[in-house]
Design a protein around this motif. Structure first.
Motif, PDB file in Angstrom:
ATOM      1  N   ILE A 105      -2.616  29.157 -21.860  1.00 39.58           N
ATOM      2  CA  ILE A 105      -1.475  28.482 -21.238  1.00 39.58           C
ATOM      3  C   ILE A 105      -0.558  29.587 -20.731  1.00 39.58           C
ATOM      4  CG2 ILE A 105       0.501  26.940 -21.576  1.00 39.58           C
ATOM      5  CD1 ILE A 105      -1.019  25.644 -23.887  1.00 39.58           C
ATOM      6  N   PHE A 106      -0.204  29.526 -19.456  1.00 38.34           N
ATOM      7  CA  PHE A 106       0.634  30.599 -18.913  1.00 38.34           C
ATOM      8  C   PHE A 106       1.551  30.062 -17.819  1.00 38.34           C
ATOM      9  CE2 PHE A 106      -3.344  30.541 -16.547  1.00 38.34           C
ATOM     10  CZ  PHE A 106      -2.977  30.713 -15.224  1.00 38.34           C
ATOM     11  N   HIS A 107       2.582  30.825 -17.570  1.00 37.93           N
ATOM     12  CA  HIS A 107       3.638  30.482 -16.607  1.00 37.93           C
ATOM     13  C   HIS A 107       3.507  31.429 -15.420  1.00 37.93           C
ATOM     14  CE1 HIS A 107       8.251  30.623 -15.755  1.00 37.93           C
ATOM     15  NE2 HIS A 107       7.691  29.688 -15.026  1.00 37.93           N
ATOM     16  N   SER A 108       3.322  30.878 -14.224  1.00 35.51           N
ATOM     17  CA  SER A 108       3.091  31.718 -13.055  1.00 35.51           C
ATOM     18  C   SER A 108       3.558  30.981 -11.803  1.00 35.51           C
ATOM     19  CB  SER A 108       1.606  32.093 -12.964  1.00 35.51           C
ATOM     20  OG  SER A 108       1.379  33.053 -11.945  1.00 35.51           O
ATOM     21  N   ILE A 109       3.026  31.405 -10.676  1.00 36.84           N
ATOM     22  CA  ILE A 109       3.292  30.776  -9.382  1.00 36.84           C
ATOM     23  C   ILE A 109       2.030  30.046  -8.942  1.00 36.84           C
ATOM     24  CG2 ILE A 109       3.827  31.187  -6.937  1.00 36.84           C
ATOM     25  CD1 ILE A 109       6.202  31.696  -8.719  1.00 36.84           C
ATOM     26  N   GLN A 110       2.182  28.790  -8.533  1.00 35.77           N
ATOM     27  CA  GLN A 110       1.018  28.056  -8.037  1.00 35.77           C
ATOM     28  C   GLN A 110       0.507  28.720  -6.767  1.00 35.77           C
ATOM     29  OE1 GLN A 110      -1.914  26.512  -7.787  1.00 35.77           O
ATOM     30  NE2 GLN A 110      -1.054  24.794  -8.969  1.00 35.77           N
ATOM     31  N   GLY A 111      -0.781  29.019  -6.741  1.00 33.28           N
ATOM     32  CA  GLY A 111      -1.335  29.799  -5.642  1.00 33.28           C
ATOM     33  C   GLY A 111      -2.050  29.009  -4.583  1.00 33.28           C
ATOM     34  N   VAL A 156       3.451  25.826 -14.864  1.00 31.64           N
ATOM     35  CA  VAL A 156       2.773  26.125 -16.126  1.00 31.64           C
ATOM     36  C   VAL A 156       1.323  25.669 -15.995  1.00 31.64           C
ATOM     37  CG1 VAL A 156       2.683  25.746 -18.606  1.00 31.64           C
ATOM     38  CG2 VAL A 156       4.897  25.835 -17.441  1.00 31.64           C
ATOM     39  N   PHE A 157       0.404  26.587 -16.257  1.00 35.45           N
ATOM     40  CA  PHE A 157      -1.025  26.303 -16.169  1.00 35.45           C
ATOM     41  C   PHE A 157      -1.584  26.108 -17.572  1.00 35.45           C
ATOM     42  CE2 PHE A 157       0.079  28.461 -12.320  1.00 35.45           C
ATOM     43  CZ  PHE A 157      -0.702  27.873 -11.341  1.00 35.45           C
ATOM     44  N   VAL A 158      -2.285  25.002 -17.750  1.00 33.46           N
ATOM     45  CA  VAL A 158      -2.991  24.727 -19.003  1.00 33.46           C
ATOM     46  C   VAL A 158      -4.477  24.778 -18.681  1.00 33.46           C
ATOM     47  CG1 VAL A 158      -3.333  23.107 -20.900  1.00 33.46           C
ATOM     48  CG2 VAL A 158      -1.084  23.242 -19.758  1.00 33.46           C
ATOM     49  N   ARG A 159      -5.130  25.843 -19.128  1.00 30.89           N
ATOM     50  CA  ARG A 159      -6.546  26.042 -18.801  1.00 30.89           C
ATOM     51  C   ARG A 159      -7.410  25.611 -19.979  1.00 30.89           C
ATOM     52  NH1 ARG A 159      -8.547  28.688 -14.787  1.00 30.89           N
ATOM     53  NH2 ARG A 159      -6.775  30.110 -14.506  1.00 30.89           N
ATOM     54  N   LEU A 160      -8.169  24.533 -19.765  1.00 31.97           N
ATOM     55  CA  LEU A 160      -9.067  24.036 -20.793  1.00 31.97           C
ATOM     56  C   LEU A 160     -10.376  24.824 -20.780  1.00 31.97           C
ATOM     57  CD1 LEU A 160      -6.952  21.749 -20.535  1.00 31.97           C
ATOM     58  CD2 LEU A 160      -8.783  20.123 -21.024  1.00 31.97           C
ATOM     59  N   THR A 161     -11.009  24.874 -21.933  1.00 38.98           N
ATOM     60  CA  THR A 161     -12.251  25.629 -22.097  1.00 38.98           C
ATOM     61  C   THR A 161     -13.454  24.751 -21.779  1.00 38.98           C
ATOM     62  OG1 THR A 161     -11.207  26.915 -23.849  1.00 38.98           O
ATOM     63  CG2 THR A 161     -13.609  27.004 -23.720  1.00 38.98           C
ATOM     64  N   VAL A 183       4.389  23.986 -23.070  1.00 43.27           N
ATOM     65  CA  VAL A 183       4.698  23.733 -21.662  1.00 43.27           C
ATOM     66  C   VAL A 183       6.202  23.620 -21.471  1.00 43.27           C
ATOM     67  CG1 VAL A 183       4.520  22.014 -19.826  1.00 43.27           C
ATOM     68  CG2 VAL A 183       2.478  22.663 -21.107  1.00 43.27           C
ATOM     69  N   ALA A 184       6.868  22.863 -22.320  1.00 44.99           N
ATOM     70  CA  ALA A 184       8.308  22.647 -22.199  1.00 44.99           C
ATOM     71  C   ALA A 184       9.099  23.945 -22.342  1.00 44.99           C
ATOM     72  CB  ALA A 184       8.771  21.638 -23.243  1.00 44.99           C
ATOM     73  N   SER A 185       8.580  24.887 -23.125  1.00 44.91           N
ATOM     74  CA  SER A 185       9.305  26.129 -23.380  1.00 44.91           C
ATOM     75  C   SER A 185       9.494  26.975 -22.132  1.00 44.91           C
ATOM     76  CB  SER A 185       8.582  26.951 -24.455  1.00 44.91           C
ATOM     77  OG  SER A 185       7.382  27.537 -23.940  1.00 44.91           O
ATOM     78  N   HIS A 186       8.694  26.747 -21.101  1.00 43.96           N
ATOM     79  CA  HIS A 186       8.770  27.554 -19.878  1.00 43.96           C
ATOM     80  C   HIS A 186       9.752  26.996 -18.853  1.00 43.96           C
ATOM     81  CE1 HIS A 186       5.540  30.212 -21.096  1.00 43.96           C
ATOM     82  NE2 HIS A 186       4.789  29.173 -21.387  1.00 43.96           N
ATOM     83  N   GLY A 187      10.190  25.770 -19.040  1.00 39.53           N
ATOM     84  CA  GLY A 187      11.222  25.223 -18.174  1.00 39.53           C
ATOM     85  C   GLY A 187      10.817  25.046 -16.727  1.00 39.53           C
ATOM     86  N   ALA A 188       9.546  24.755 -16.472  1.00 40.95           N
ATOM     87  CA  ALA A 188       9.066  24.541 -15.104  1.00 40.95           C
ATOM     88  C   ALA A 188       8.849  23.050 -14.871  1.00 40.95           C
ATOM     89  CB  ALA A 188       7.775  25.303 -14.854  1.00 40.95           C
ATOM     90  N   ARG A 189       9.047  22.620 -13.648  1.00 48.17           N
ATOM     91  CA  ARG A 189       8.846  21.213 -13.291  1.00 48.17           C
ATOM     92  C   ARG A 189       7.369  20.892 -13.063  1.00 48.17           C
ATOM     93  NH1 ARG A 189      10.788  18.557  -7.546  1.00 48.17           N
ATOM     94  NH2 ARG A 189      10.063  16.424  -7.947  1.00 48.17           N
ATOM     95  N   HIS A 190       6.605  21.875 -12.575  1.00 53.21           N
ATOM     96  CA  HIS A 190       5.212  21.655 -12.204  1.00 53.21           C
ATOM     97  C   HIS A 190       4.276  22.124 -13.316  1.00 53.21           C
ATOM     98  CE1 HIS A 190       5.868  20.688  -7.873  1.00 53.21           C
ATOM     99  NE2 HIS A 190       6.990  21.332  -8.102  1.00 53.21           N
ATOM    100  N   VAL A 191       3.245  21.314 -13.575  1.00 49.12           N
ATOM    101  CA  VAL A 191       2.212  21.657 -14.552  1.00 49.12           C
ATOM    102  C   VAL A 191       0.856  21.430 -13.896  1.00 49.12           C
ATOM    103  CG1 VAL A 191       1.218  21.187 -16.817  1.00 49.12           C
ATOM    104  CG2 VAL A 191       3.687  20.937 -16.466  1.00 49.12           C
TER     105      VAL A 191
END
Length: 236
Positions: free
Chosen positions: A32-38, A48-53, A83-91
């Protein structure tokens, strides 16, 4: 009265068991990481990206093979808290192939209920009909050079909503012609936005852009912004 009381006790115990099961729903998570949507229509937004295995496909140009195995089991409520800890609107829920884990549907619903703008990156090989309609599905169609075009589940096209997107990753002129024909044959641009993306190192981005212009295609050209910024570094 004894029988009634016993039944009540069973009902309470059953309810408690169900509540416990719901509260401990888990998913196997690679990162799970906080970045810029590419890419796609949310490009450029803090996300916030949630990457499932896990993934049942093996596309030859895949850039997230590290997500095929491993990962850690995490409670869905714990995922929501991070997810909430990063304060981003987009997931963005991604993979691998996130729909390979059935509880992904629960995560998507809970993210929507929490008020996020939620997108799902999915291969197009698994049924999308049960995905919460509030989610923006970014669904691949696999062109021949991916090695997995036989896995396309074409019935998924009937499940797409206007806010969804179909992405076709293109590794050659033959892939481009296949994609051009698929868009026309299935009138995909009439259903939702269509995205054409070049495979890095296989097709020159300018060449793909010129093909689109020459054929006057109703598609959106895109480069993956995160690769321009961070190359293929995990966590970005």
């Amino acid at each position: 009265m004894v029988v009634s009381g016993s039944k009540a006790s069973v009902d309470i115990a059953t309810s408690a068991t169900v509540s416990s099961a719901v509260s401990t729903e888990r998913l196997r998570i690679t990162e799970i990481f906080h970045s810029i949507q590419g890419e796609a229509d949310a490009i450029g937004w803090r996300t916030v990206f949630v990457r499932l295995t896990g993934c049942p496909l093996r596309c030859v140009w895949c850039d997230t093979e590290y997500s095929f195995y491993g990962g850690n089991w995490r409670d869905i409520d714990d995922i929501l808290a991070e997810v909430a800890s990063h304060g981003a609107r987009h997931v963005c829920v991604t993979g691998g192939e996130p729909l390979a884990q059935k509880r992904c549907l629960v995560l998507l619903q809970k993210l929507c209920d929490a008020g996020y703008e939620v997108s799902l990156e999915t291969s197009g090989a698994l049924d999308v009909s049960l995905v919460d309609p509030r989610v923006r599905k970014v669904m691949d169609l696999k062109a021949p050079d991916s090695g997995e075009s036989r896995r396309n589940l074409w019935s998924n096209l009937d499940q797409l909503l206007p806010h969804d997107q179909v992405k076709i990753v293109i590794a050659s002129r033959a892939d481009y012609e296949w994609a051009r024909n698929a868009v026309a044959e299935h009138a995909i641009d009439q259903r939702c936005m269509v995205l054409f993306s070049p495979v890095h190192g296989a097709v020159e981005p300018r060449a793909l852009a010129e093909w689109i212009i020459e054929d006057k295609l109703p598609v959106r050209f895109q480069l993956q912004l995160h690769k321009l910024l961070w190359h293929d570094a995990p966590g970005h």
